[in-house]
Design a protein around this motif. Structure first.
Motif, PDB file in Angstrom:
ATOM      1  N   SER A 105       0.725  -1.148  -0.149  1.00 35.50           N
ATOM      2  CA  SER A 105      -0.003   0.443  -0.520  1.00 35.50           C
ATOM      3  C   SER A 105       0.724   1.619   0.013  1.00 35.50           C
ATOM      4  O   SER A 105       0.742   1.849  -1.071  1.00 35.50           O
ATOM      5  N   GLN A 119     -12.303   4.050  10.505  1.00 36.10           N
ATOM      6  CA  GLN A 119     -10.683   4.949   8.993  1.00 36.10           C
ATOM      7  C   GLN A 119     -12.382   5.363   8.323  1.00 36.10           C
ATOM      8  O   GLN A 119     -12.038   6.325   8.105  1.00 36.10           O
ATOM      9  N   ARG A 131     -11.993   9.320   7.666  1.00 38.40           N
ATOM     10  CA  ARG A 131     -12.173  10.065   6.139  1.00 38.40           C
ATOM     11  C   ARG A 131     -12.964  10.897   6.347  1.00 38.40           C
ATOM     12  O   ARG A 131     -12.951  11.591   4.876  1.00 38.40           O
ATOM     13  N   GLN A 176      -2.402   6.160   6.151  1.00 44.03           N
ATOM     14  CA  GLN A 176      -1.464   4.854   6.163  1.00 44.03           C
ATOM     15  C   GLN A 176      -1.665   4.378   7.530  1.00 44.03           C
ATOM     16  O   GLN A 176      -1.901   3.111   6.988  1.00 44.03           O
ATOM     17  N   LYS A 234      -4.836   2.619   7.690  1.00 42.62           N
ATOM     18  CA  LYS A 234      -5.377   1.697   6.866  1.00 42.62           C
ATOM     19  C   LYS A 234      -4.537   1.074   6.704  1.00 42.62           C
ATOM     20  O   LYS A 234      -4.939  -0.816   6.523  1.00 42.62           O
ATOM     21  N   ASP A 246      -6.788  -2.859   6.915  1.00 42.32           N
ATOM     22  CA  ASP A 246      -6.344  -4.055   6.105  1.00 42.32           C
ATOM     23  C   ASP A 246      -5.822  -5.041   6.706  1.00 42.32           C
ATOM     24  O   ASP A 246      -6.438  -6.862   5.801  1.00 42.32           O
ATOM     25  N   TYR A 288     -14.637   3.204   2.802  1.00 44.14           N
ATOM     26  CA  TYR A 288     -13.799   4.721   3.128  1.00 44.14           C
ATOM     27  C   TYR A 288     -13.862   5.671   2.049  1.00 44.14           C
ATOM     28  O   TYR A 288     -14.046   7.013   2.657  1.00 44.14           O
TER      29      TYR A 288
END
Length: 449
Positions: A152, A248, A252, A352, A355, A359, A382
């Motif tokens: 990523s 998350q 966002r 990040q 994220k 993930d 997201y």
């Protein structure tokens, strides 16, 4: 095992290297295409002068709306058909659409290129969700968190390189048109499709053969509702990943608000029309922000694997949300370009890092038969959260972007998220941190199913 040991394992993993090459070429092309699109929307005289936050939000929503709403359907398709074929096919389709876009973009606003751009961005769902769901097929479980960090993060850096290449080409007045930049992106999409086709066989990226239903695409789409209900029920039994996904989504939403404030400030409050009538300084600042954003992404990739192993993924999420609260509060008291540059660096570390953790929580806590659907649900949360934040900001942020009171509200919201998540997830880590820390033998066994 230390992080550098995981990196060595991944560097020697040929299948992971090939999958990473697919991601890098695709996301570099994304950066070039989206930068040429953004410049043509906000700085193209044929489309008029950008002037207010609502236009910024509307421009993003028109392009990202279909991308965001496709999530459930993408997941169902990813769980039923070859992910290798879907990734390759999506990139081939995008390469072909670049030809249409490069022919119609120079004429100003035209629904032909708008529609093509929407399809190109929507197809990105198949690529990114498919790559995320395919990781466990090519990477051992013990290397997943580092694989997520590398993939990523390097993907985001490739995307940023594509953005920067396009921005610098226009800033230097090189004479390269928006349509030629879009066509160059098409070459990247074509390369990505060729790599995945040459490197993997049809079943290599999943789903497992016994889960790959031999029915047609339309029948698969017709079964989306029942399939998604099963996916939601599965996620309901995985409270750790579900809470991390919710954090998350809220992040966002707030990120979208800060994005609109920043764009409006650099297009309005920070812009001196007399000394910079062509907005050269504005474009330069936006390039600086893009570079610093990618530096933040790289820093998160370095910090997240170590932080989650030492502190645990739950505590890492709490730290990241607290960092965002401090950054937003600091911005509200300064409102200077250099402070926004620092904020972009730090907020991208947090974004990040969050994220990567989310993930990994899906990969570790969700069965492969449902993983594609859950990844797509996560992508929808997201992006819909981001779009909601954009429009929320459009109604409260003035045209020049000067909104310190709104930033105070953002800081307080991050604080509430931090405290709320720490309480709700006190017994529900995003994934089993025992796997990643030397203190595993001291930890209480997980109660998650």
């Amino acid at each position: 095992m230390r992080t550098d040991g995981h990196v060595r394992n991944l560097a020697s993993n040929r299948r992971f290297r090939h999958l990473l090459a697919v991601r890098l070429t695709s996301q570099a092309a994304d950066g070039m295409f989206q930068a040429s699109l953004a410049l043509s929307v906000f700085f193209n005289p044929a489309l008029g002068e950008a002037s207010d936050p609502f236009r910024y939000a509307a421009a993003v929503a028109i392009l990202l709306g279909p991308y965001s709403l496709l999530g459930p359907y993408v997941g169902t398709v990813l769980d039923r058909f070859s992910r290798r074929n879907l990734i390759g096919g999506a990139n081939l389709a995008r390469a072909a659409l670049m030809i249409v876009i490069c022919l119609t973009l120079p004429g100003g606003f035209n629904w032909s290129w708008v529609l093509c751009a929407m399809i190109v961005l929507a197809a990105n769902r198949f690529v990114l969700a498919g790559l995320g769901a395919a990781h466990p097929q090519v990477v051992p479980a013990k290397d997943l968190v580092t694989a997520n960090s590398l993939a990523s993060t390097l993907g985001a850096l490739a995307y940023g390189l594509g953005l920067a290449t396009t921005g610098i080409a226009k800033l230097l007045d090189s004479g390269v048109s928006y349509s030629m930049l879009a066509l160059a992106a098409g070459v990247g999409y074509l390369a990505s499709a060729c790599i995945v086709g040459a490197s993997f066989r049809r079943p290599d990226l999943g789903p497992p053969v016994d889960e790959d239903a031999p029915t047609g695409l339309w029948r698969g789409i017709a079964q989306t509702s029942s399939g998604m209900w099963e996916g939601f029920k599965h996620l309901g039994r995985r409270r750790g990943p579900a809470l991390a996904m919710a954090v998350q989504g809220l992040h966002r939403f707030l990120y979208g608000i800060v994005f609109i404030i920043a764009i409006a400030l650099f297009m309005g409050f920070f812009w001196d029309v007399e000394s910079d009538p062509t907005r050269t300084t504005t474009i330069s600042w936006l390039l600086v922000l893009a570079v610093l954003g990618n530096v933040g992404v790289l820093a998160a990739a370095i910090a997240t694997p170590r932080a989650t192993r030492v502190w645990g993924p739950k505590n890492w999420i709490v730290v990241l949300m607290a960092l965002c609260a401090v950054v937003a509060a600091s911005l509200s008291g300064t409102m200077k370009p250099v402070m926004f540059a620092v904020a972009v660096l730090l907020v991208n570390v947090a974004s990040q890092g969050l994220k990567i953790t989310v993930d990994t929580s899906i990969q570790r806590g969700v069965e492969d038969a449902y993983r594609g659907r859950v990844f797509s649900v996560n992508d929808t949360v997201y992006n819909v959260g981001y779009l909601a934040g954009l429009f929320a900001a459009a109604f409260v942020v003035p045209e020049n972007g000067y909104a310190p009171g709104t930033l105070v509200g953002v800081a307080l919201s991050y604080g509430l998220i931090c405290v709320g998540y720490a309480y709700l997830a006190r017994d529900e880590a995003p994934y089993d941190s025992q796997t990643w820390t030397p203190a595993a033998t001291e930890a209480r066994p997980s109660t998650n199913p």
